[in-house]
Scaffold this active site. Structure first.
Site, short mmCIF file in Angstrom:
data_model
loop_
_atom_site.label_atom_id
_atom_site.label_comp_id
_atom_site.label_asym_id
_atom_site.label_seq_id
_atom_site.Cartn_x
_atom_site.Cartn_y
_atom_site.Cartn_z
N SER A 149 0.84 -1.20 0.00
CA SER A 149 0.00 0.00 0.00
C SER A 149 0.88 1.26 0.00
O SER A 149 1.62 1.48 -0.95
CB SER A 149 -0.97 -0.06 1.18
OG SER A 149 -2.01 0.85 0.99
N ASP A 227 -10.46 -5.54 -3.00
CA ASP A 227 -9.85 -4.53 -2.11
C ASP A 227 -10.65 -3.23 -2.23
O ASP A 227 -10.70 -2.62 -3.31
CB ASP A 227 -8.39 -4.34 -2.58
CG ASP A 227 -7.62 -3.31 -1.77
OD1 ASP A 227 -8.23 -2.40 -1.20
OD2 ASP A 227 -6.38 -3.42 -1.76
N HIS A 263 -7.45 -5.93 1.13
CA HIS A 263 -6.23 -5.13 1.34
C HIS A 263 -5.42 -5.62 2.54
O HIS A 263 -4.39 -5.05 2.86
CB HIS A 263 -6.67 -3.67 1.57
CG HIS A 263 -5.59 -2.64 1.34
ND1 HIS A 263 -5.13 -2.32 0.09
CD2 HIS A 263 -4.89 -1.86 2.20
CE1 HIS A 263 -4.19 -1.38 0.18
NE2 HIS A 263 -4.03 -1.09 1.45
N1 LIG Z 1 -8.23 3.03 9.21
C1 LIG Z 1 -7.90 1.69 9.30
C2 LIG Z 1 -7.29 1.17 8.02
C3 LIG Z 1 -5.83 1.35 7.87
C4 LIG Z 1 -5.25 0.28 6.97
O1 LIG Z 1 -5.93 -0.49 6.34
N2 LIG Z 1 -3.92 0.24 6.92
C5 LIG Z 1 -3.28 -0.77 6.13
C6 LIG Z 1 -2.39 -0.10 5.13
S1 LIG Z 1 -3.35 0.97 4.09
C7 LIG Z 1 -2.22 1.70 3.04
O2 LIG Z 1 -1.14 2.06 3.27
C8 LIG Z 1 -2.50 -1.69 7.05
O3 LIG Z 1 -1.56 -2.31 6.63
N3 LIG Z 1 -2.94 -1.75 8.30
C9 LIG Z 1 -2.24 -2.48 9.34
C10 LIG Z 1 -2.63 -3.89 9.52
O4 LIG Z 1 -1.91 -4.59 10.31
O5 LIG Z 1 -3.59 -4.38 8.91
C11 LIG Z 1 -7.04 1.42 10.51
O6 LIG Z 1 -6.65 2.39 11.18
O7 LIG Z 1 -6.74 0.26 10.80
#
Ligand SMILES: N[C@@H](CCC(=O)N[C@@H](CSC=O)C(=O)NCC(=O)O)C(=O)O
Length: 292
Positions: A149, A227, A263
């Site tokens: 991401s 996603d 995602h």
């Molecule tokens: N707001 C939500 C979503 C944040 C989220 O999905 N973060 C992803 C990366 S998105 C793009 O860079 C992520 O990897 N989250 C960490 C995980 O361990 O899943 C939130 O705050 O969680």
């Protein structure tokens, strides 16, 4: 700056160690990174994993499943943090997609952020120096990049801004592939860069790819068809692929939409071994560098 060990755990026969150091690129703030070293003598080539928004150095190390395949291929994996922490800049913790945990791996130029947010300099110049100071058996003449991401944007951007002798290959999970056209990217560039989104083109991998005609590219990317961020136009891999076609490099960008995947780290976990194998093909074909 010195590097100290925070903790170390045996993992897949190797060792996963968390380090702490003060980073000049982050104006002297403490930063942490994890390093996985396979069993054996080394020196091992280095594969960086750049994590996404809201993440730190632990998300990839604990959830992505890279260590098993990396141990099998004799590759070290380095997990840096995603931004400086503790700068105390007004508003830097107000949103999950900007500021702390969301540095976008660029060097900020806006007066508000430029003293602390130098993620690009940290990754390309300072972190290799800190890795040398760990004393671990790493071969920093053989380095590759992967990311998820925001980290996928980081991996592609670092790869395209540097030569193939600096980074041998690049892979991305669900990358923000054209940040100057994505809501996350335009927000970040408007905040971090004095010249805003226009200046952001210098950090946008789809823009950088336009200048890569004739270069041998070793890029792989995967994203999930289910996603929600892809569906909302945050990632835009199609724009990156259109430029790859324009410059005649479509055969050098292995890109796949994975039906039904979202995602999350479950998606990364599913394709982690394939990504590590992609890098191993290039990293392990290179002659080992001289021990430093
Ligand atoms: N707001 C939500 C979503 C944040 C989220 O999905 N973060 C992803 C990366 S998105 C793009 O860079 C992520 O990897 N989250 C960490 C995980 O361990 O899943 C939130 O705050 O969680």
């Amino acid at each position: 700056m010195s590097v100290s060990t925070v903790k170390s755990n045996k993992c897949f026969g190797g060792q996963l160690t968390k380090f702490s150091a003060k980073a000049t690129s982050y104006n002297g703030l403490e930063t942490k990174f994890n390093v996985f070293i396979p069993e054996g003598k080394g020196p091992f080539p280095v594969l960086y994993y750049l994590a996404g928004l809201t993440c730190d150095e632990d998300n990839g190390a604990t959830k992505a499943g890279f260590q098993g395949p990396a141990a099998a291929h004799g590759i070290a994996v380095v997990y840096p943090d995603t931004s400086p922490r503790g700068a105390g800049i007004e508003g830097e913790t107000a949103a999950w997609d900007f500021g702390v945990g969301a540095g976008f791996y660029i060097d900020a130029t806006s007066p508000k952020y430029s003293a602390y947010y130098k993620g690009y300099t940290y990754l390309t110049q300072e972190l290799p120096g800190l890795l040398r100071k760990t004393g671990l058996p790493l071969d920093l003449t053989r380095q590759s990049l992967m990311g998820h991401s925001m980290g996928g944007h980081g991996a592609l951007m670092l790869y395209l801004k540097n030569t193939s002798t600096y980074y041998a290959s690049c892979s991305a999970f669900s990358p923000i592939a054209n940040p100057t056209r994505s809501p996350w990217g335009t927000k970040a560039f408007a905040g971090y860069l004095q010249g805003g989104v226009e200046e952001g083109k210098a950090w946008d991998s789809t823009e950088l790819l336009k200048q890569a005609k004739g270069r041998e590219l070793r890029i792989r990317m995967d994203w999930g068809g289910a996603d929600d961020f892809f569906k909302a136009g945050q990632l835009l891999p199609e724009n990156f692929l259109a430029v790859a076609k324009e410059i005649g490099a479509e055969d050098q960008v292995v890109a796949t939409e994975r039906e039904g995947y979202d995602h999350s780290y479950y998606f990364i976990l599913t394709f982690a071994a394939e990504h590590v194998a992609f890098h191993a093909k290039y990293l392990n074909a290179l002659a080992p560098g001289k021990p430093e």
